[in-house]
Design a protein around this motif. Sequence first.
Motif, PDB file in Angstrom:
ATOM      1  N   ILE A 191     -26.331  29.316 -45.971  1.00  0.00           N
ATOM      2  CA  ILE A 191     -27.771  30.099 -45.621  1.00  0.00           C
ATOM      3  C   ILE A 191     -28.892  29.454 -46.130  1.00  0.00           C
ATOM      4  CG2 ILE A 191     -28.651  32.737 -45.653  1.00  0.00           C
ATOM      5  CD1 ILE A 191     -26.472  32.897 -43.410  1.00  0.00           C
ATOM      6  N   GLN A 192     -28.375  29.432 -47.708  1.00  0.00           N
ATOM      7  CA  GLN A 192     -29.790  28.534 -48.094  1.00  0.00           C
ATOM      8  C   GLN A 192     -30.237  27.581 -47.523  1.00  0.00           C
ATOM      9  OE1 GLN A 192     -31.660  29.979 -51.433  1.00  0.00           O
ATOM     10  NE2 GLN A 192     -29.727  31.213 -50.662  1.00  0.00           N
ATOM     11  N   LYS A 193     -29.257  26.856 -47.190  1.00  0.00           N
ATOM     12  CA  LYS A 193     -29.128  24.919 -46.316  1.00  0.00           C
ATOM     13  C   LYS A 193     -30.556  25.487 -44.581  1.00  0.00           C
ATOM     14  CE  LYS A 193     -26.052  22.574 -47.446  1.00  0.00           C
ATOM     15  NZ  LYS A 193     -24.987  21.978 -47.086  1.00  0.00           N
ATOM     16  N   GLU A 194     -30.522  26.874 -44.607  1.00  0.00           N
ATOM     17  CA  GLU A 194     -30.661  27.419 -43.358  1.00  0.00           C
ATOM     18  C   GLU A 194     -32.726  28.027 -43.192  1.00  0.00           C
ATOM     19  OE1 GLU A 194     -29.991  29.752 -39.228  1.00  0.00           O
ATOM     20  OE2 GLU A 194     -28.706  29.166 -40.673  1.00  0.00           O
ATOM     21  N   ILE A 195     -32.448  27.864 -44.816  1.00  0.00           N
ATOM     22  CA  ILE A 195     -33.730  29.450 -45.203  1.00  0.00           C
ATOM     23  C   ILE A 195     -34.519  27.904 -45.174  1.00  0.00           C
ATOM     24  CG2 ILE A 195     -34.772  30.137 -46.830  1.00  0.00           C
ATOM     25  CD1 ILE A 195     -32.560  32.048 -46.809  1.00  0.00           C
ATOM     26  N   THR A 196     -33.913  26.410 -46.035  1.00  0.00           N
ATOM     27  CA  THR A 196     -34.596  25.466 -46.711  1.00  0.00           C
ATOM     28  C   THR A 196     -35.066  25.038 -44.999  1.00  0.00           C
ATOM     29  OG1 THR A 196     -34.264  25.747 -48.687  1.00  0.00           O
ATOM     30  CG2 THR A 196     -34.564  23.751 -47.953  1.00  0.00           C
ATOM     31  N   TYR A 197     -34.441  24.764 -44.589  1.00  0.00           N
ATOM     32  CA  TYR A 197     -34.724  24.195 -43.470  1.00  0.00           C
ATOM     33  C   TYR A 197     -36.257  24.561 -42.389  1.00  0.00           C
ATOM     34  CZ  TYR A 197     -34.393  21.305 -39.202  1.00  0.00           C
ATOM     35  OH  TYR A 197     -34.744  19.889 -37.889  1.00  0.00           O
ATOM     36  N   TRP A 198     -35.480  25.943 -42.555  1.00  0.00           N
ATOM     37  CA  TRP A 198     -36.634  26.737 -41.456  1.00  0.00           C
ATOM     38  C   TRP A 198     -37.726  26.458 -42.209  1.00  0.00           C
ATOM     39  CZ3 TRP A 198     -36.173  26.935 -36.054  1.00  0.00           C
ATOM     40  CH2 TRP A 198     -34.735  27.253 -36.061  1.00  0.00           C
ATOM     41  N   THR A 199     -37.707  26.701 -42.773  1.00  0.00           N
ATOM     42  CA  THR A 199     -39.535  27.088 -43.765  1.00  0.00           C
ATOM     43  C   THR A 199     -39.957  25.434 -44.001  1.00  0.00           C
ATOM     44  OG1 THR A 199     -38.243  26.870 -46.161  1.00  0.00           O
ATOM     45  CG2 THR A 199     -38.733  29.421 -45.167  1.00  0.00           C
ATOM     46  N   ASN A 200     -39.505  24.500 -43.621  1.00  0.00           N
ATOM     47  CA  ASN A 200     -39.861  23.459 -43.862  1.00  0.00           C
ATOM     48  C   ASN A 200     -40.026  22.452 -42.105  1.00  0.00           C
ATOM     49  OD1 ASN A 200     -40.568  22.224 -46.589  1.00  0.00           O
ATOM     50  ND2 ASN A 200     -38.478  23.126 -46.708  1.00  0.00           N
TER      51      ASN A 200
END
Length: 469
Positions: free
Chosen positions: A78-87
Motif C-alpha cells: 500500500i505504501q509503495k502504491e501511495i508513493t507511486y501515485w503521488t509522484n
Amino acid sequence: MASVLRFADSEYFLSGNFEFDLERNQPILVDPLWKGTVLENHLHRFPLPTLNSKNSFCLVTSGSTGLPKMVWKEWEEIQKEITYWTNVSELKTLLSQTSKVQVLVPLCHLYGLLWGYLIPKRLGIQIQWTSSPTAGDLWITSAPQLQRALDSKIPLPLTAVVSGMKFPVPLARHLRELGGISVTEIYGSTETGGIGFRDPLRQNRFQILTDIETKVQLEEGISETELQIRSPFLSHQSFLLKENGWEKQTAPPSEYYSVGDLGNLTDLGWFLLGRKDRIIKHNGKRVSLDRIESEILGLGLGGEFVCVPVADELGDTIGLFYSGNNSKPEILQILRRELPESHIPKVLLTYPSLPKLPNGKPDYPTIIKLCFEEYQSLKNEKLNLKVNEPTNSQTSVLEILESILGIQPDPNQHLVYDYGMDSIQYADLILRLEKKINHKIPEEDKRTGYFASASGIEEYIKEKLYLLE
C-alpha cells in the motif's frame, strides 16, 4: 495477532480505528452493506484466516456469485502504491491543485481506500465523505455516479477520478461539453492494485505504470490477448471461500499474474476489451458485454442496464436486462443508431428494478435465467406464427430467405454472419426447408458448410434428392 472483521464505514476511518487495528490486530475490511445479509453469514461459517505478518489486512470482495474472497494486503504494498501515485506527474499536478476531495465511493474497497482516504491523507488534503456532492472540488467517484449526477442536474466538479469499469467515451465527451470537467480513469483491481490510467476523452488506451512489467498470453483462435503483470502493488495471497473453509491461494512473486482481462497491448498502451469471462461470440464477432454496458451508460438513457449471455444453437447471443421508462422499440432504435449490428441484443427484458445480490451487485445468474426464459418464449412465439406460412416444393431457397430476413439475399453471401441471422431465424429456416423437401433434416447435416449460404443450401437439396418423397 488476531484477525477481526470490521464493517469499514467512514466513521471507522475518521475515528482512527483503522490505524489502531493495523498496530494491534489484523483487520478484515467488509462493506457495511453486507451487515445482516447472507454475505455476512458466509463470513461466520468458518474460523477467519490468520495473517502471519504485522501491519497487514484483508479487503473482502465478491464476484457475480456473491461468494466472498479475502485479498491479503501488505502495508508495504500500500505504501509503495501511495508513493507511486503521488509522484505521477499528471496526477501530482491534479492533486496539488486540490484543497478538498469529495468521496462518493466505499472505503472498504481498494480504490476508495487509496483515493478516498490514504492518498489525500498523505498530501494533507481535506476529505469529505458524502452522498450529496457539490460542485467545485475533486470527486472520487465512478462512471454510474457521474451519470446519475448528470441526470439529476447536480452541479458537477471541475475534476473527477473514477474507477470500476471502462469509462464510456460518450459520457466523457458530454461532461466536457457541459462544463469542462476533466476525468482521470484508474485501471486495476483489488488483487492487482493500480495498473494504469487514462483520460477517456483523449486516450483510447491505458498508460501502464512504469514500475509494472507486462506481457500478454495468446489464446488460440482469438485476436485478443490476456494481460499478465509483475507489480510491486500486486497482492500475492488471498483466501477464497470453499465448501470446507477458506482456501488460501498464492501467486509467487517471481511469476506473472493473469489479470483476467482481454485486449491489445502495444507501445501506445493497453486497449481493454473487457473481462475474459464477459466476452462472447455473437454473429461471428467477439463482443465484450462490458463494452456494451459501458456504451449504453454513455447514452444517458436513464435506469440501469445489464448485458448477459444467452445460449442458443449458434453460440451465445446478447440479452439486455434494464430498468427505466424507455420502451423496447425506443431502446432498440437508439442502440441500432449507436452500436455495431454485432452488439445489438436479441433479447430485451425490462423490470422496475434489477435483481441484485445483498452486496448491491447485479444478480447475474437470476438475470441470465430470466433473459433465457424470455428468449425461449419469443422463439416459440415467432415459430408458431410462421409455421402456417405457405412453403412447398416449388418455393425457392431465396424466397424462403427473403421472407425470413425481410431483405433480398445475395446467393453468394454467408447467412449467419453477413446477415446477422439469429437462432430464431435459423430455426425458422430449417423448419421451412423441411416443409419444402417434406423430410426432417438430420442434425449433423445442419452443422455442415452447406448451410452457410443460399447456394450451399440449394446444393444440399439437389444432392439429397433421395430424401424427397
